[in-house]
Design a protein around this motif. Structure first.
Motif, PDB file in Angstrom:
ATOM      1  N   UNK A 490      64.946  34.949  85.840  1.00 36.93           N
ATOM      2  CA  UNK A 490      65.406  36.069  84.720  1.00 36.93           C
ATOM      3  C   UNK A 490      64.234  37.019  84.305  1.00 36.93           C
ATOM      4  N   UNK A 491      64.519  37.778  83.423  1.00 37.72           N
ATOM      5  CA  UNK A 491      63.437  39.041  82.952  1.00 37.72           C
ATOM      6  C   UNK A 491      63.819  39.053  81.630  1.00 37.72           C
ATOM      7  N   UNK A 492      62.911  39.768  80.802  1.00 35.25           N
ATOM      8  CA  UNK A 492      63.162  40.459  79.699  1.00 35.25           C
ATOM      9  C   UNK A 492      63.080  41.906  79.573  1.00 35.25           C
ATOM     10  N   UNK A 499      60.705  34.705  69.878  1.00 33.92           N
ATOM     11  CA  UNK A 499      59.432  34.457  69.831  1.00 33.92           C
ATOM     12  C   UNK A 499      58.732  34.963  71.269  1.00 33.92           C
ATOM     13  N   UNK A 500      59.430  34.899  72.186  1.00 32.84           N
ATOM     14  CA  UNK A 500      58.867  35.500  73.347  1.00 32.84           C
ATOM     15  C   UNK A 500      58.579  37.001  73.612  1.00 32.84           C
ATOM     16  N   UNK A 501      59.210  37.627  72.768  1.00 35.90           N
ATOM     17  CA  UNK A 501      59.186  39.134  72.641  1.00 35.90           C
ATOM     18  C   UNK A 501      57.730  39.334  71.880  1.00 35.90           C
ATOM     19  N   UNK A 537      49.228  50.809  85.204  1.00 37.48           N
ATOM     20  CA  UNK A 537      48.059  50.523  85.079  1.00 37.48           C
ATOM     21  C   UNK A 537      47.548  49.514  86.066  1.00 37.48           C
ATOM     22  N   UNK A 538      48.431  48.760  86.236  1.00 31.75           N
ATOM     23  CA  UNK A 538      48.335  47.578  87.371  1.00 31.75           C
ATOM     24  C   UNK A 538      49.011  47.764  88.869  1.00 31.75           C
ATOM     25  N   UNK A 539      49.445  49.032  88.975  1.00 33.63           N
ATOM     26  CA  UNK A 539      50.112  49.343  90.190  1.00 33.63           C
ATOM     27  C   UNK A 539      51.182  48.815  90.543  1.00 33.63           C
ATOM     28  N   UNK A 540      52.329  48.288  89.486  1.00 30.53           N
ATOM     29  CA  UNK A 540      53.466  47.385  89.651  1.00 30.53           C
ATOM     30  C   UNK A 540      54.461  48.552  89.644  1.00 30.53           C
ATOM     31  N   UNK A 541      55.615  48.120  89.936  1.00 31.53           N
ATOM     32  CA  UNK A 541      56.953  48.832  89.921  1.00 31.53           C
ATOM     33  C   UNK A 541      57.125  49.142  88.406  1.00 31.53           C
ATOM     34  N   UNK A 542      57.193  50.196  88.222  1.00 30.86           N
ATOM     35  CA  UNK A 542      57.309  50.911  86.831  1.00 30.86           C
ATOM     36  C   UNK A 542      58.857  51.155  86.264  1.00 30.86           C
ATOM     37  N   UNK A 543      59.255  49.983  85.705  1.00 33.02           N
ATOM     38  CA  UNK A 543      60.664  49.856  85.321  1.00 33.02           C
ATOM     39  C   UNK A 543      60.871  49.607  83.994  1.00 33.02           C
ATOM     40  N   UNK A 544      59.776  49.133  83.370  1.00 33.24           N
ATOM     41  CA  UNK A 544      59.860  48.639  81.660  1.00 33.24           C
ATOM     42  C   UNK A 544      60.547  47.376  81.694  1.00 33.24           C
ATOM     43  N   UNK A 545      60.945  46.714  82.746  1.00 34.18           N
ATOM     44  CA  UNK A 545      61.362  45.274  82.784  1.00 34.18           C
ATOM     45  C   UNK A 545      60.234  44.198  82.684  1.00 34.18           C
ATOM     46  N   UNK A 546      60.132  43.148  82.102  1.00 36.96           N
ATOM     47  CA  UNK A 546      58.909  42.186  82.123  1.00 36.96           C
ATOM     48  C   UNK A 546      59.707  41.064  82.986  1.00 36.96           C
TER      49      UNK A 546
END
Length: 563
Positions: A490-492, A499-501, A537-546
């Motif tokens: 899954x994902x956030x 509490x995870x957020x 910043x870390x060069x990841x896919x920028x989608x706003x999903x954790x």
């Protein structure tokens, strides 16, 4: 017999609503052409040149046809018995056939046309909605009154007054246009129509939702499919029941004192539906507040409970709701309003990414539709206990038992115990959808569980080692929901909370990413913005999903920052 002054003027106003399929601008053009050759067949002595026409189009798409008559001669004793206004109304309706309808009309003049042999007389200068000329020209610009103007807070001169007989007759006629519904029968103190036997409507719903599912994302598709499964179980989008504490429930279980307001707000955005309900004396305002015309009391009832009680008491008006959900002109709007509300409420299940089967998703959505407070958080509690690796049918079977225990555990804390036989019926539905849990002792029990599932969590199953902790750095490490995401389960994303957020927000702040609004445990626009900043910043896919990659990168960055 009194002579008519050459400059005497009579004005008749017709308020016109185009048919749904007719463009108002096109209808205006057609009527302007009709006006150029307009005559009154029953009054051949009235020369067309004595009639002046104006056709105006309002911002709401309705039209106003104004006919002014000047220099009229008194009728002879052989004139038709109908009033001139009635004759004009007949001519206008004939020209509107198939294109629109006269919603209301009014006449203004300083003269009246009486019946044959009575001669002419001066009329008082007062407004009227009668079928003949009876009001002064000085009031010719007065607005035409609709039933909404009689609501107590309408701010009009007639607010709170009894509705006139002609308006009541129009509303009664409109309600009577809805087809008879054999399934709408008395039940206790109310009525019930389930809609389950309406094969044509169910076939429409199947096709509509099939198409809707095909065009949806994978996460939305299972929500649409769950809604489709409801149609023969909870009641179709046309269903009505009025025997429970919700007063009126329409469609797939949308109670008048609960979620019906959300459905109505979406549905009446459709002009055709809004017009259909309005003609029947029903208007939705906002925040579960309605206006309903009570034909017996001859008044507009405004509010929540009292208005719903008025709706409940009118079988013809209930039939209007049923027919609106089935009428090809309005059914898509009704279906979409109920579907979107379902997707945002009952089918919005935190942790659903950890579910393997559509059947379990359908079942949990049905439980949430039944008792939302008993389902919220169920997967966050159940998933860590349903060990067994990746999502699978076998794990879903274990999850079903855990969710059932959670459901009744919450019920005992909140003091209302849902009917166990109904719960078991929903389990049979889950079996029909492809996930059979009926052999488990929990589901086969004769009564709902009385133990407290929250008192002590069950030990992990023998032979199944605990899953290793993936995240190494606080505040991420050890948080169950974050550990699942880090393992690829899954994902956030937006609208999540808990509490995870909160841990995610604290971690972002710890690595120098600004989280506007601070740490509140809610994944909103500001958290999404912060996640995107970290991903960029870390060069990841920028989608706003954790997701897994983002959490692992954030955990590694935490370790680097702390040395």
């Amino acid at each position: 017999m009194t002579d008519i002054a050459a400059d005497a003027t009579n004005v008749v106003l017709f308020h016109i609503a185009p048919e749904t399929s007719v463009n108002p601008a096109e209808l205006q053009r057609i009527l302007l052409a009709e006006a150029a050759a307009f005559s009154v067949a029953s009054r051949p002595t009235i020369h067309p040149a004595l009639l002046a026409h104006r056709i105006l189009r309002g911002t709401d798409g309705r039209l106003l046809w104004e006919i002014a008559l000047t220099g009229l001669e008194p009728p002879d004793d052989d004139a038709p018995a109908e009033s001139l206004c009635e004759a004009l109304l007949g001519e206008v309706r004939e020209r509107l056939e198939g294109l629109g309808r006269v919603v209301s009309f009014a006449s203004y003049t300083d003269l009246v046309f009486p019946g044959p042999g009575l001669g002419f007389c001066r009329a008082p200068l007062e407004a009227s909605r009668s079928s003949g000329f009876s009001a002064g020209l000085a009031q010719a610009s007065a607005p035409l009154l609709g039933w909404e103007d009689y609501a107590t807070d309408a701010g009009t001169a007639v607010a709170g007054a009894e509705l006139p007989e002609d308006l009541l007759a129009e509303i009664e006629q409109s309600r009577g246009e809805a087809p008879a519904e054999p399934g709408l029968k008395p039940v206790r103190q109310g009525h019930m129509y389930t809609g389950a036997s309406d094969k044509a409507h169910l076939a429409y719903l199947h096709d509509y939702l099939e198409s809707r599912a095909a065009a949806s994302s994978s996460s939305d598709r299972r929500k649409v499919i769950a809604f489709r499964a409801f149609q023969a179980r909870e009641g179709s989008t046309a269903a009505i029941n009025t025997y429970d504490n919700q007063i009126v429930t329409w469609g797939t279980g949308w109670g008048g004192l609960g979620m019906l307001g959300k459905v109505m707000a979406r549905a009446v955005a459709n002009e055709a539906l809004r017009d259909r309900l309005g003609r029947a004396g029903l208007r939705y305002r906002d925040k579960n507040v309605y206006d309903v015309v009570d034909l017996r009391a001859k008044r507009v009832i405004t509010g929540r409970r009292e208005a719903l009680e008025t709706l409940r008491s009118s079988v013809p008006l209930l039939r209007v709701l049923i027919h609106a959900a089935r009428d090809p002109r309005t059914r898509d709007a009704v279906t979409e309003a109920q579907l979107v509300t379902f997707m945002e409420t009952s089918a919005h299940i935190a942790g659903a990414d950890g579910i393997a089967t559509q059947a379990l998703f359908n079942w949990i959505a049905h439980l949430k539709h039944w008792a939302p407070a008993y389902v919220d958080g169920c997967l966050d509690w159940a998933l860590p206990q349903a060990d067994g690796g990746a999502a699978s049918v076998e794990r879903d079977q274990r999850l079903a038992v855990l969710v059932g225990r959670y459901f009744y555990g919450k019920a005992r804390k909140l003091k209302w115990i849902p009917d166990w036989r109904q719960f078991q019926l929903y389990c049979e539905h889950m079996k029909a959808d492809g996930l059979d849990c009926t052999s488990d002792p929990f589901f086969r029990a004769a009564a709902s569980p009385s133990s407290d599932p929250f008192a002590e969590r069950p030990a992990p199953r023998p032979g199944r080692p605990a899953k290793p902790q993936v995240l190494k750095n606080a505040p991420l490490a050890g948080e169950p929901a974050l550990e699942r995401v880090a393992r690829g389960e899954g994902s956030l994303r937006k609208r999540a909370s808990g509490p995870e957020i909160k841990a995610l927000q604290e971690a972002l702040l710890a690595v120098g990413i600004q989280v506007r609004g601070g740490v509140d445990g809610v994944f909103g626009d500001r958290v999404e913005e912060a996640v995107k900043a970290f991903q960029a910043e870390r060069g990841l896919l920028v989608d706003g999903v954790a997701g897994q990659a983002t959490l692992k990168a954030l955990d590694a960055r935490l370790g680097a920052v702390r040395g």
